[in-house]
Write an enzyme that holds these catalytic residues in place. Structure first.
Site, short mmCIF file in Angstrom:
data_model
loop_
_atom_site.label_atom_id
_atom_site.label_comp_id
_atom_site.label_asym_id
_atom_site.label_seq_id
_atom_site.Cartn_x
_atom_site.Cartn_y
_atom_site.Cartn_z
N CYS A 94 -4.46 -1.44 -1.81
CA CYS A 94 -4.67 0.00 -2.00
C CYS A 94 -5.63 0.18 -3.16
CB CYS A 94 -3.32 0.63 -2.32
SG CYS A 94 -3.41 2.37 -2.75
N ASN A 95 -6.73 0.85 -2.91
CA ASN A 95 -7.72 1.09 -3.98
C ASN A 95 -7.12 1.93 -5.10
OD1 ASN A 95 -10.70 0.40 -2.75
ND2 ASN A 95 -9.24 0.94 -1.17
N THR A 96 -6.34 2.93 -4.72
CA THR A 96 -5.78 3.85 -5.71
C THR A 96 -4.80 3.12 -6.63
OG1 THR A 96 -5.94 5.55 -4.00
CG2 THR A 96 -4.65 6.10 -5.94
N CYS B 248 -10.98 3.50 0.64
CA CYS B 248 -9.52 3.65 0.73
C CYS B 248 -9.12 2.84 1.94
CB CYS B 248 -9.15 5.12 0.92
SG CYS B 248 -7.45 5.39 1.46
N THR B 249 -8.08 2.03 1.81
CA THR B 249 -7.75 1.11 2.90
C THR B 249 -7.33 1.83 4.18
OG1 THR B 249 -5.55 0.81 1.92
CG2 THR B 249 -7.21 -0.84 1.40
N ASP C 138 0.88 -1.18 0.00
CA ASP C 138 0.00 0.00 0.00
C ASP C 138 0.92 1.22 0.00
OD1 ASP C 138 -2.35 1.63 0.33
OD2 ASP C 138 -1.93 1.78 2.46
N SER C 139 0.30 2.40 -0.17
CA SER C 139 1.08 3.63 -0.09
C SER C 139 1.54 3.91 1.34
CB SER C 139 0.22 4.81 -0.55
OG SER C 139 -0.87 4.95 0.33
N TYR D 38 -0.73 8.39 -2.48
CA TYR D 38 -0.97 8.06 -3.89
C TYR D 38 -2.21 8.77 -4.41
CZ TYR D 38 2.15 3.88 -3.91
OH TYR D 38 3.19 3.02 -3.88
N GLY D 39 -3.20 8.95 -3.54
CA GLY D 39 -4.53 9.38 -3.98
C GLY D 39 -4.60 10.78 -4.53
N1 DGL Z 1 -4.66 3.41 0.93
C1 DGL Z 1 -4.81 3.93 -0.37
C2 DGL Z 1 -6.13 3.49 -0.99
O1 DGL Z 1 -6.68 2.48 -0.62
C3 DGL Z 1 -4.61 5.39 -0.65
C4 DGL Z 1 -3.89 6.26 0.29
C5 DGL Z 1 -3.14 7.34 -0.41
O2 DGL Z 1 -3.75 8.30 -0.91
O3 DGL Z 1 -1.92 7.20 -0.48
O4 DGL Z 1 -6.64 4.13 -1.90
#
Ligand code: DGL
Length: 269
Positions: free
Chosen positions: A72-74, A186-187, A8-9, A40-41
């Site tokens: 990570c969704n992103t 978002c996780t 993940d980020s 990341y988002g």
């Molecule tokens: N945890 C990440 C997700 O599920 C995003 C967090 C980030 O923006 O870095 O989208």
């Protein structure tokens, strides 16, 4: 011993790792937090794609992972297709906002979705939304700054942002036209559930995708040989790596998971 790679980020993927640990209690894991290159988002898609490719390469080359979980969704929205093309025989599982399970649970037919700006703007999310029951209304809210606040454990900021973003989504409740189901897309946001729950009230169900991702991973692995899918008793069940501060990952892992060891810092190019 071939571990399952998870990345993940930052610390958000630990919410997925927790579900993975519950579902596959004897597996060994290696977790990478890319906190040195987060969030990341709110970055451009190419950045997330490059970072995901680099971490995928690191996990495959250095840790010989038996499966890869993009927690990570992103990163899933930006990079899962590329990762699958890079490693066609490796089981790769991504995470996406739990729209379908949320729609199935909703009684009012109004579902709120909190996610990063990048996830909500992605083609993958547009396709996911398109595939839902048209009778259900999804109300979307990009949560700039929330993942970073959770990453840095800034409680006042987490409270302020959660209050602002839920107020923008509402109203919440069981009445007609009210949101009764809230997707944590978002996780990182799973770790703000205790702040979100009182803001939206007791009638609202919060849904993340940790468990379905863990179950999907277990089912893909079950289709393969389970040789070596046991914990090495001499090592912690998860090997923690971060491109950011080791103390931040160690602290979050210690808070949310049991039996994790020290986190190590690494640069992944
Ligand atoms: N945890 C990440 C997700 O599920 C995003 C967090 C980030 O923006 O870095 O989208």
């Amino acid at each position: 011993m071939q571990p399952i790679g998870v990345f993940d980020s930052g610390v958000g993927g630990l919410s997925v790792l927790k579900a993975l640990r519950q579902t596959l209690p004897h597996a060994q894991f290696v977790y990478v937090s890319d906190a040195g290159h987060a969030p990341y988002g709110e970055r451009d898609v190419q950045h997330v794609l490059d970072r995901s490719a680099a971490i995928g390469r690191y996990l495959v080359d250095e840790h010989q992972v038996r499966a890869l979980v993009v927690a990570c969704n992103t990163a899933t929205a930006a990079a899962i297709a590329t990762l699958r093309a890079n490693y066609p025989t490796l089981p790769i599982v991504g995470v996406e906002p739990a729209l379908k399970p949320a729609a199935a649970r909703s009684r009012t037919g109004v579902v709120g979705v909190l996610a990063t700006r990048s996830t909500l703007a992605s083609d993958k999310f547009a396709a996911l939304l398109q595939a839902q029951d048209p009778k259900v209304r999804f109300v979307l809210q990009a949560c700039d700054g929330l993942a970073a606040a959770i990453e840095n454990a800034e409680l006042d900021q987490i409270r302020d942002l959660c209050a602002r973003y839920t107020a923008a989504l509402g109203p919440f409740g069981r009445g007609p036209g009210e949101i009764d189901t809230l997707v944590l897309g978002c996780t990182h946001y799973t770790f703000a559930a205790e702040v979100l729950a009182p803001l939206v009230g007791p009638d609202v169900i919060l849904m993340d995708a940790g468990l379905p991702v863990a179950q999907r991973t277990a089912s893909l692995l079950a289709q393969r040989s389970t040789d070596g899918l046991t914990t090495d008793a001499t090592a912690p069940w998860v090997d923690l790596w971060t491109t950011g501060a080791a103390s931040a990952l160690e602290h979050a892992a210690g808070q949310w998971l049991r039996g994790t060891g020290a986190a190590r810092k690494i640069e992944i190019a």
